[in-house]
Design a protein around this motif. Sequence first.
Motif, PDB file in Angstrom:
ATOM      1  N   ILE A   1      10.141 -14.543   5.901  1.00 19.88           N
ATOM      2  CA  ILE A   1       8.884 -13.790   5.858  1.00 19.88           C
ATOM      3  C   ILE A   1       7.735 -14.676   6.290  1.00 19.88           C
ATOM      4  O   ILE A   1       6.865 -14.270   7.078  1.00 19.88           O
ATOM      5  CB  ILE A   1       8.644 -13.236   4.441  1.00 19.88           C
ATOM      6  N   LEU A   2       7.719 -15.908   5.824  1.00 19.08           N
ATOM      7  CA  LEU A   2       6.647 -16.838   6.184  1.00 19.08           C
ATOM      8  C   LEU A   2       6.639 -17.122   7.678  1.00 19.08           C
ATOM      9  O   LEU A   2       5.575 -17.221   8.306  1.00 19.08           O
ATOM     10  CB  LEU A   2       6.796 -18.151   5.409  1.00 19.08           C
ATOM     11  N   LEU A   3       7.816 -17.235   8.255  1.00 15.87           N
ATOM     12  CA  LEU A   3       7.907 -17.633   9.654  1.00 15.87           C
ATOM     13  C   LEU A   3       7.519 -16.510  10.618  1.00 15.87           C
ATOM     14  O   LEU A   3       7.410 -16.742  11.824  1.00 15.87           O
ATOM     15  CB  LEU A   3       9.322 -18.124   9.967  1.00 15.87           C
ATOM     16  N   GLN A   4       7.290 -15.315  10.104  1.00 13.34           N
ATOM     17  CA  GLN A   4       6.829 -14.221  10.950  1.00 13.34           C
ATOM     18  C   GLN A   4       5.332 -14.278  11.214  1.00 13.34           C
ATOM     19  O   GLN A   4       4.828 -13.550  12.069  1.00 13.34           O
ATOM     20  CB  GLN A   4       7.170 -12.877  10.294  1.00 13.34           C
TER      21      GLN A   4
ATOM     22  N   GLN B   1       8.270 -15.854  -8.795  1.00 12.14           N
ATOM     23  CA  GLN B   1       8.941 -15.910  -7.499  1.00 12.14           C
ATOM     24  C   GLN B   1       9.445 -14.519  -7.117  1.00 12.14           C
ATOM     25  O   GLN B   1       9.282 -14.070  -5.974  1.00 12.14           O
ATOM     26  CB  GLN B   1      10.104 -16.896  -7.559  1.00 12.14           C
ATOM     27  N   GLN B   2      10.059 -13.820  -8.069  1.00 11.63           N
ATOM     28  CA  GLN B   2      10.584 -12.484  -7.797  1.00 11.63           C
ATOM     29  C   GLN B   2       9.447 -11.505  -7.552  1.00 11.63           C
ATOM     30  O   GLN B   2       9.535 -10.638  -6.673  1.00 11.63           O
ATOM     31  CB  GLN B   2      11.450 -12.005  -8.960  1.00 11.63           C
ATOM     32  N   ALA B   3       8.364 -11.630  -8.310  1.00 11.42           N
ATOM     33  CA  ALA B   3       7.217 -10.745  -8.106  1.00 11.42           C
ATOM     34  C   ALA B   3       6.650 -10.915  -6.704  1.00 11.42           C
ATOM     35  O   ALA B   3       6.323  -9.929  -6.024  1.00 11.42           O
ATOM     36  CB  ALA B   3       6.147 -11.040  -9.160  1.00 11.42           C
ATOM     37  N   MET B   4       6.533 -12.154  -6.239  1.00 14.71           N
ATOM     38  CA  MET B   4       5.998 -12.398  -4.903  1.00 14.71           C
ATOM     39  C   MET B   4       6.938 -11.847  -3.837  1.00 14.71           C
ATOM     40  O   MET B   4       6.496 -11.274  -2.838  1.00 14.71           O
ATOM     41  CB  MET B   4       5.764 -13.896  -4.712  1.00 14.71           C
ATOM     42  N   LEU B   5       8.234 -12.002  -4.047  1.00 14.14           N
ATOM     43  CA  LEU B   5       9.208 -11.474  -3.094  1.00 14.14           C
ATOM     44  C   LEU B   5       9.112  -9.953  -3.024  1.00 14.14           C
ATOM     45  O   LEU B   5       9.148  -9.358  -1.930  1.00 14.14           O
ATOM     46  CB  LEU B   5      10.611 -11.899  -3.533  1.00 14.14           C
ATOM     47  N   ASN B   6       8.955  -9.288  -4.172  1.00 13.09           N
ATOM     48  CA  ASN B   6       8.815  -7.833  -4.187  1.00 13.09           C
ATOM     49  C   ASN B   6       7.570  -7.389  -3.434  1.00 13.09           C
ATOM     50  O   ASN B   6       7.581  -6.375  -2.721  1.00 13.09           O
ATOM     51  CB  ASN B   6       8.754  -7.326  -5.632  1.00 13.09           C
ATOM     52  N   VAL B   7       6.487  -8.147  -3.592  1.00 16.90           N
ATOM     53  CA  VAL B   7       5.246  -7.802  -2.904  1.00 16.90           C
ATOM     54  C   VAL B   7       5.395  -7.968  -1.399  1.00 16.90           C
ATOM     55  O   VAL B   7       5.036  -7.076  -0.612  1.00 16.90           O
ATOM     56  CB  VAL B   7       4.085  -8.669  -3.439  1.00 16.90           C
ATOM     57  N   LEU B   8       5.924  -9.105  -0.977  1.00 21.58           N
ATOM     58  CA  LEU B   8       6.024  -9.372   0.461  1.00 21.58           C
ATOM     59  C   LEU B   8       7.024  -8.455   1.142  1.00 21.58           C
ATOM     60  O   LEU B   8       6.910  -8.174   2.340  1.00 21.58           O
ATOM     61  CB  LEU B   8       6.395 -10.838   0.683  1.00 21.58           C
ATOM     62  N   ARG B   9       8.020  -7.986   0.405  1.00 25.38           N
ATOM     63  CA  ARG B   9       8.971  -7.012   0.960  1.00 25.38           C
ATOM     64  C   ARG B   9       8.510  -5.577   0.754  1.00 25.38           C
ATOM     65  O   ARG B   9       9.190  -4.636   1.129  1.00 25.38           O
ATOM     66  CB  ARG B   9      10.347  -7.213   0.315  1.00 25.38           C
ATOM     67  N   ASN B  10       7.353  -5.431   0.114  1.00 21.28           N
ATOM     68  CA  ASN B  10       6.744  -4.122  -0.132  1.00 21.28           C
ATOM     69  C   ASN B  10       7.686  -3.202  -0.914  1.00 21.28           C
ATOM     70  O   ASN B  10       7.793  -2.005  -0.631  1.00 21.28           O
ATOM     71  CB  ASN B  10       6.325  -3.449   1.183  1.00 21.28           C
ATOM     72  N   LYS B  11       8.359  -3.768  -1.919  1.00 21.89           N
ATOM     73  CA  LYS B  11       9.230  -2.955  -2.754  1.00 21.89           C
ATOM     74  C   LYS B  11       8.389  -1.966  -3.558  1.00 21.89           C
ATOM     75  O   LYS B  11       7.447  -2.350  -4.264  1.00 21.89           O
ATOM     76  CB  LYS B  11      10.032  -3.853  -3.706  1.00 21.89           C
ATOM     77  N   ASP B  12       8.703  -0.686  -3.463  1.00 19.71           N
ATOM     78  CA  ASP B  12       7.988   0.371  -4.183  1.00 19.71           C
ATOM     79  C   ASP B  12       6.484   0.313  -3.931  1.00 19.71           C
ATOM     80  O   ASP B  12       5.670   0.591  -4.821  1.00 19.71           O
ATOM     81  CB  ASP B  12       8.253   0.282  -5.691  1.00 19.71           C
TER      82      ASP B  12
ATOM     83  N   ASP C   1      -0.611  -1.658   2.642  1.00 19.92           N
ATOM     84  CA  ASP C   1       0.566  -1.733   3.505  1.00 19.92           C
ATOM     85  C   ASP C   1       0.869  -3.186   3.773  1.00 19.92           C
ATOM     86  O   ASP C   1       0.138  -4.084   3.341  1.00 19.92           O
ATOM     87  CB  ASP C   1       0.388  -0.945   4.809  1.00 19.92           C
ATOM     88  N   SER C   2       1.943  -3.432   4.459  1.00 21.06           N
ATOM     89  CA  SER C   2       2.388  -4.803   4.661  1.00 21.06           C
ATOM     90  C   SER C   2       1.416  -5.626   5.478  1.00 21.06           C
ATOM     91  O   SER C   2       1.453  -6.859   5.431  1.00 21.06           O
ATOM     92  CB  SER C   2       3.760  -4.808   5.342  1.00 21.06           C
ATOM     93  N   GLN C   3       0.510  -4.970   6.228  1.00 19.17           N
ATOM     94  CA  GLN C   3      -0.450  -5.730   7.026  1.00 19.17           C
ATOM     95  C   GLN C   3      -1.393  -6.543   6.147  1.00 19.17           C
ATOM     96  O   GLN C   3      -1.857  -7.609   6.549  1.00 19.17           O
ATOM     97  CB  GLN C   3      -1.260  -4.786   7.919  1.00 19.17           C
ATOM     98  N   ALA C   4      -1.668  -6.042   4.948  1.00 17.66           N
ATOM     99  CA  ALA C   4      -2.531  -6.786   4.036  1.00 17.66           C
ATOM    100  C   ALA C   4      -1.899  -8.121   3.677  1.00 17.66           C
ATOM    101  O   ALA C   4      -2.570  -9.156   3.609  1.00 17.66           O
ATOM    102  CB  ALA C   4      -2.798  -5.964   2.784  1.00 17.66           C
ATOM    103  N   CYS C   5      -0.596  -8.119   3.434  1.00 20.90           N
ATOM    104  CA  CYS C   5       0.097  -9.365   3.103  1.00 20.90           C
ATOM    105  C   CYS C   5       0.172 -10.278   4.322  1.00 20.90           C
ATOM    106  O   CYS C   5       0.025 -11.496   4.204  1.00 20.90           O
ATOM    107  CB  CYS C   5       1.488  -9.061   2.572  1.00 20.90           C
ATOM    108  N   GLN C   6       0.429  -9.673   5.484  1.00 18.56           N
ATOM    109  CA  GLN C   6       0.478 -10.486   6.705  1.00 18.56           C
ATOM    110  C   GLN C   6      -0.834 -11.202   6.937  1.00 18.56           C
ATOM    111  O   GLN C   6      -0.859 -12.328   7.449  1.00 18.56           O
ATOM    112  CB  GLN C   6       0.827  -9.604   7.901  1.00 18.56           C
ATOM    113  N   ALA C   7      -1.934 -10.580   6.561  1.00 18.83           N
ATOM    114  CA  ALA C   7      -3.242 -11.207   6.745  1.00 18.83           C
ATOM    115  C   ALA C   7      -3.447 -12.387   5.797  1.00 18.83           C
ATOM    116  O   ALA C   7      -4.191 -13.326   6.106  1.00 18.83           O
ATOM    117  CB  ALA C   7      -4.347 -10.171   6.537  1.00 18.83           C
ATOM    118  N   LEU C   8      -2.789 -12.339   4.629  1.00 21.37           N
ATOM    119  CA  LEU C   8      -2.946 -13.430   3.667  1.00 21.37           C
ATOM    120  C   LEU C   8      -2.152 -14.674   4.066  1.00 21.37           C
ATOM    121  O   LEU C   8      -2.536 -15.798   3.704  1.00 21.37           O
ATOM    122  CB  LEU C   8      -2.489 -12.981   2.275  1.00 21.37           C
TER     123      LEU C   8
END
Length: 819
Positions: A564-567, A630-641, A666-673
């Motif tokens: 995810i980071l490398l994207q 760690q799991q919470a961050m993974l859920n956020v970055l994968r946009n689970k639910d 949406d996932s763009q918010a995380c991509q911006a961070l």
Amino acid sequence: MRKILIWVAVSLLVIIAVVGAGVLWYRSASQPQIDGQLQLSGLASPVDIVRDKNGIPHIYAASPGDAYFALGFVHAQDRLWQLEMHRRIPAGRIAEILGEKAMPTDRFLRTLGVRRNAEQIYARLAPEARAMLQSYAAGINAYRATRKGPLPPEFVLTGTADPEEWQPADSIAWQTMMAWDLGANWTQELLRMRLAQRLSLTQINEFLAPYPGERPLVTADYTNFYRKLAGVTNELDAVAQIAPPSYVDGMGSNNWALAGSRTSSGKPLLANDPHLGLTAPSLWYLAHLSAPGLNVIGATIPGLPVVVLGRNDRIAWGFTNTAPDVQDLYIERVRRDNPRQYQTPQGWSDFKTRTETIKVKGQADVRLEARETRHGPVISGALPVLDKAPLESKEYVIAFAWTALRPDDLTLQAGLYLNKARNWQEFVNAAKDFGAPQQSIAYADVDGNIGLLAPGRVPIRKKENDLKGLVPAPGWDSRYDWDGFIPFSGLPRQYNPASGQVMTANQKIVDDGYPYFITSEWSLPYRAHRINDLLVVKPKHDLDSFAAIQRDDLSPAVNDLLPILLQVKVDDNRSRQAMELLGKWDGHMAADRPEPLIATAWLRELSRQIFADEVGEDLFKEYWEYRNIQQAMLNVLRNKDGQSRWCLKIASPSAARTAQQASAADSQACQALLPVALRTALDELETRYGEDMREWRWGRAHVAVSSHRPFGKVSGLSRLFNIEVPTSGDTFSVNAGRNSPRDEAAPFANHHGAGLRALYDLGDFENSRFMISTGQSGNVFSPLYANLAERWAKAEYLPMPTAREKVEEGRLGSLRLEP
């Protein structure tokens, strides 16, 4: 003038010479006698203590009682100050030697009543267990009575007089404090209570992410109730700040055993590396006790008369923490017209009260009225309630229920029987007395059997308990009372499984069909999955392959997030350079590489960017190292639910997220961070380690700090007493080393790791290997204070034979104790 300068120079030289001579004398005089003979009262027969070339005492006695006596004696010889702390901490007597700054913690421990409960436990032990404790105490006290030379430097620096006599109850009290280290999940109830001031129940369940593949436990929505109790929450938070630290949030321990069908020798192998806070000296002390009916070797803990982790002639065992939910907080309603009463399901009842007197160095004594309800001690009374406290702080108090604060906790007795167990059935019988903390114990024996048992008291909560023990419950409502404990026959158990393998790494150890609730807060299964992968990839294992697993530094957690980071798309040269390094990296947290440091710093900053605005900057920092973030961050970055909504910034730290904001996520918010967090992390690393990131080294940042108590954080003394060594690994690698992200001064330093590593060969026990993180001695002037630290960091081992002819080779000394 020249004569004056010469006189000054000569005077300085004389002073330096005198001081140097004094230090040399002190260094020598404060070391224990390890050769010759000593005559001591309390022994029935002579005992030989042979210290091998690594300073490990091998005790050869004519009876178990004399062996326990000698163990107490060598603990006192090598770890006298550590014993002093282990005696004073549970008794709430630290302020006597450290002054006012230690008084709040003393108040908390006096409120809990650990030492008082230990005396009640002692009265209930079997005669053999009481005799063991008495012999051990006699050995400590024999050293006190006969020692010569100065006390260790901590006694001098704190102005502490000769230690008092060790009592059997002191050992039991310290065992309870070990249960505290491994079972203090009450802070998670407090965390939910605090989060309820800011977040919805849905948000709390997302931030405190459930175990992978599971949904959050279904509970009543408790948020409105706790928002009305902000004053109680703040008071309880203040109490948590003074409580002794525990290591549950970052726990990491491993054990596994293979049957002979999967080993080169055809006999079982067992590995164990328990992880706790790193201390100087180590919590662990290696020792061997040999007497008729007793031949046990492994890791002891100063203050306890048993080998906690080790092997005898027939079996070997190793612990990991099961971390069950064995603590509950109860909100007790105080009667308005009579504050000496609280509400129960049957009506109003009197608090049990007692007065404690706390002595404070250099100040007047402090008197504390400790209260207790039917659930346990009132811990919100550990701090004085100020007159200006909110009304609800006076109308409600918080009581603390804990399985280890019971007078029938016979855990120390279980250790006695475990040391003597000869087979699986005797091992199981010994474990029946195990109360707290519940441990997942891997087992192997010379007959070729392997097994796993998780003994300990785990409360059963009623079906109508709609809070599930996750948050403080109304104490006046019987729905939330415990309904007994999981029966011993119902605790997790395996014996000779068809797989030929047992293994735990704090992961979930029961399947979905298990009928009882142990916890909802299992550690993430990264280490468990990695160990399993390494076990199955090789058809036959030996001690060398087991050692390779223990030093494995791959971070599966980082590898989960790295794709995810490398994207991310970056637009500056420095970020591109970091991305190039990470793109070629395999996820091994090697001490000599920059990539682990870059990745860890990036994820640290990213987690802050994602969660801190909703949770609140101060509260987030306190729980930055929560084990499932760690799991919470993974859920956020994968946009689970739809959880990527956490990446949207809210208007202010105290503002609630609106439905409109949530729907826009949406996932763009995380991509911006991602690039923002990377640039911020690189700024920090550049400030700390220079501009050339190719010269950055994980080991330099991830130095293992074995911290001294109490001088580990004292300027001018910490450099002398702390032990520091570069290490590999991270929180989620098998070779675990947890850093503390909230520590702004050293956010990547390793404070929590495998203070002990052990490998057992059931085909030839004498081949077994051990290592501790510091050295055997607790005297900073001893050559054995830190001599093992670098070898430990490299995951090397010591042989620990029991055959006397082997022990005698290269020995440091042989001391005979005569009655």
